[in-house]
Design an enzyme around this catalytic site. Sequence first.
Site, PDB file in Angstrom:
ATOM      1  N   ASN A 231       0.476  -9.241 -10.437  1.00 37.61           N
ATOM      2  CA  ASN A 231      -0.264  -8.233 -10.866  1.00 37.61           C
ATOM      3  C   ASN A 231      -0.381  -7.054 -11.255  1.00 37.61           C
ATOM      4  O   ASN A 231       1.069  -6.888 -11.484  1.00 37.61           O
ATOM      5  CB  ASN A 231      -0.980  -8.072  -8.936  1.00 37.61           C
ATOM      6  CG  ASN A 231      -1.446  -7.106  -9.016  1.00 37.61           C
ATOM      7  OD1 ASN A 231      -1.461  -5.713  -8.803  1.00 37.61           O
ATOM      8  ND2 ASN A 231      -2.959  -7.081  -9.272  1.00 37.61           N
TER       9      ASN A 231
ATOM     10  N   LYS B  68       1.598 -10.009  -0.546  1.00 40.27           N
ATOM     11  CA  LYS B  68       1.051  -8.782  -1.170  1.00 40.27           C
ATOM     12  C   LYS B  68       2.773  -7.511  -1.620  1.00 40.27           C
ATOM     13  O   LYS B  68       2.523  -6.946  -0.159  1.00 40.27           O
ATOM     14  CB  LYS B  68       0.128  -8.361  -1.682  1.00 40.27           C
ATOM     15  CG  LYS B  68       0.229  -7.710  -2.740  1.00 40.27           C
ATOM     16  CD  LYS B  68      -1.866  -7.657  -3.396  1.00 40.27           C
ATOM     17  CE  LYS B  68      -2.310  -5.983  -3.892  1.00 40.27           C
ATOM     18  NZ  LYS B  68      -1.531  -4.887  -4.094  1.00 40.27           N
TER      19      LYS B  68
ATOM     20  N   CYS C  85       0.693  -1.031   0.567  1.00 42.30           N
ATOM     21  CA  CYS C  85      -0.019   0.051  -0.338  1.00 42.30           C
ATOM     22  C   CYS C  85       0.918   1.241   0.462  1.00 42.30           C
ATOM     23  O   CYS C  85       1.910   1.679   0.683  1.00 42.30           O
ATOM     24  CB  CYS C  85      -0.897   0.385   0.939  1.00 42.30           C
ATOM     25  SG  CYS C  85      -2.222   1.518   1.504  1.00 42.30           S
TER      26      CYS C  85
HETATM   27  C1  LIG Z   1      -8.729   2.017  -5.134  1.00 43.24           C
HETATM   28  C2  LIG Z   1      -7.728   1.125  -4.931  1.00 43.24           C
HETATM   29  C3  LIG Z   1      -7.653  -0.471  -3.381  1.00 43.24           C
HETATM   30  C4  LIG Z   1      -6.839  -0.332  -3.438  1.00 43.24           C
HETATM   31  N1  LIG Z   1      -6.704  -1.324  -2.032  1.00 43.24           N
HETATM   32  C5  LIG Z   1      -5.632  -1.489  -1.704  1.00 43.24           C
HETATM   33  C6  LIG Z   1      -5.515  -2.789  -0.540  1.00 43.24           C
HETATM   34  O1  LIG Z   1      -6.233  -2.414   0.162  1.00 43.24           O
HETATM   35  N2  LIG Z   1      -4.595  -3.910  -0.108  1.00 43.24           N
HETATM   36  C7  LIG Z   1      -3.482  -4.413  -1.562  1.00 43.24           C
HETATM   37  O2  LIG Z   1      -2.347  -5.001  -1.152  1.00 43.24           O
HETATM   38  N3  LIG Z   1      -3.551  -3.484  -2.690  1.00 43.24           N
HETATM   39  C8  LIG Z   1      -4.847  -1.882  -2.788  1.00 43.24           C
HETATM   40  N4  LIG Z   1      -4.491  -1.724  -4.031  1.00 43.24           N
HETATM   41  C9  LIG Z   1      -3.946  -2.645  -5.513  1.00 43.24           C
HETATM   42  C10 LIG Z   1      -4.833  -3.284  -6.401  1.00 43.24           C
HETATM   43  O3  LIG Z   1      -4.100  -4.428  -5.657  1.00 43.24           O
HETATM   44  C11 LIG Z   1      -3.390  -4.108  -7.368  1.00 43.24           C
HETATM   45  O4  LIG Z   1      -2.320  -4.199  -6.740  1.00 43.24           O
HETATM   46  C12 LIG Z   1      -2.911  -2.867  -8.129  1.00 43.24           C
HETATM   47  O5  LIG Z   1      -3.946  -1.572  -8.440  1.00 43.24           O
HETATM   48  C13 LIG Z   1      -2.434  -3.037  -9.606  1.00 43.24           C
HETATM   49  O6  LIG Z   1      -3.613  -3.806  -9.973  1.00 43.24           O
HETATM   50  P1  LIG Z   1      -4.721  -3.511 -11.254  1.00 43.24           P
HETATM   51  O7  LIG Z   1      -3.442  -2.723 -12.196  1.00 43.24           O
HETATM   52  O8  LIG Z   1      -5.226  -4.501 -11.712  1.00 43.24           O
HETATM   53  O9  LIG Z   1      -5.335  -2.377 -10.946  1.00 43.24           O
HETATM   54  C14 LIG Z   1      -5.729  -1.105  -4.522  1.00 43.24           C
HETATM   55  C15 LIG Z   1      -6.097  -0.685  -5.609  1.00 43.24           C
HETATM   56  C16 LIG Z   1      -7.298   0.541  -5.733  1.00 43.24           C
HETATM   57  C17 LIG Z   1      -6.910   0.740  -7.227  1.00 43.24           C
END
Ligand SMILES: Cc1cc2nc3c(=O)[nH]c(=O)nc-3n(C[C@H](O)[C@H](O)[C@H](O)COP(=O)(O)O)c2cc1C
Length: 324
Positions: free
Chosen positions: A200, A139, A100
């Site tokens: 991811n 993660k 995060c």
């Molecule tokens: C609105 C939002 C909230 C997120 N909250 C978390 C979270 O609580 N824990 C986490 O490990 N990653 C969080 N992420 C990251 C996502 O899990 C992911 O790693 C990131 O968006 C990249 O993947 P994507 O390109 O498929 O979106 C968040 C991402 C977004 C956009």
Amino acid sequence: MKIGNVELKNKVFLSPMAGVTDLPFRLICKEQNCGMLYTEMINAKALCYDDENTKKMLKIEEEEHPVAVQIFGSDPEYMGKAANIMNEYPNEILDINMGCPAPKVVKNGDGSALMKNPKLAAEVLTAVVKNSEKPVTLKIRKGWDDNTINAVEIAKIAEECGISALAIHGRTREQYYSGKADWDIISEIKQNISIPVIGNGDVFTVEDSINMLEKTNCDAIMIGRGAQGNPWIFKRINHYMQTGEILPEPTIEEKINTAIKHLGLAVEEHGEYVAVREMRKHVAWYLKGLRNSARVRDEINKIESYEEVVSKLNGYMQDCLTLE
Ligand SMILES: Cc1cc2nc3c(=O)[nH]c(=O)nc-3n(C[C@H](O)[C@H](O)[C@H](O)COP(=O)(O)O)c2cc1C
């Protein structure tokens, strides 16, 4: 595929997303054949202090399984205690957040900030693994910034500490969500550890998912933003993997009816006042790219009742179908 002793139905997972992957959205994704659902991140300290709002976020329904609950924190004692508490919950997997980027999280040394301190990271991982009766996953991001890319080092530490699978988002903390996710770091990690690696970052289409699997050799993929307003992505990727055929995009009726169903689940879970407000972003995502959707989205942003949102969405669907 398997994570620890947990057998998963398929290898396309929903990313943990704070403010997004609550129970109603997870149920919607599960209906579309998502292989594993992740909760929003849960504050380990708040869990230890028996915080009511935190406990509400931990409601898991029968039809959701398998589910990973994600916790965050950088104090090994609290993280160990939280793992112990989670033994009483029905989730199959316990996940640790080391990615995060949010200032309010990293300022306490939590989330991606923990990657800057590999020794403390190892203590946290060890404490959680020791106290958890379930497989523990981690993660991470690529690193803190371009000068401190240490995802491979952290991945090796994680494996040594007994972590059962590792999810990697190929961006640094400093990048937040900008630029392109680096998939090479996923391959590099895959070559350096033997536990399952979950790729991811930037999977928005069926083609992206196949590219990620082929380019990185990762064991599973995790989708975040690509699932917002688009839970069909799970079914479409799985269908392609099984048949080599790409299913058509969802129709306007499917999109609107799913938005309405999602809203209904949100009202059941959070009550009308919160649900109608929380759903505004989801509705905007469902409507994205549809004809004149900006107008109806703006109207819905001002509505406060469930009935009115449903009526507005149904009216919009009829308009779209008449114009087709
Ligand atoms: C609105 C939002 C909230 C997120 N909250 C978390 C979270 O609580 N824990 C986490 O490990 N990653 C969080 N992420 C990251 C996502 O899990 C992911 O790693 C990131 O968006 C990249 O993947 P994507 O390109 O498929 O979106 C968040 C991402 C977004 C956009």
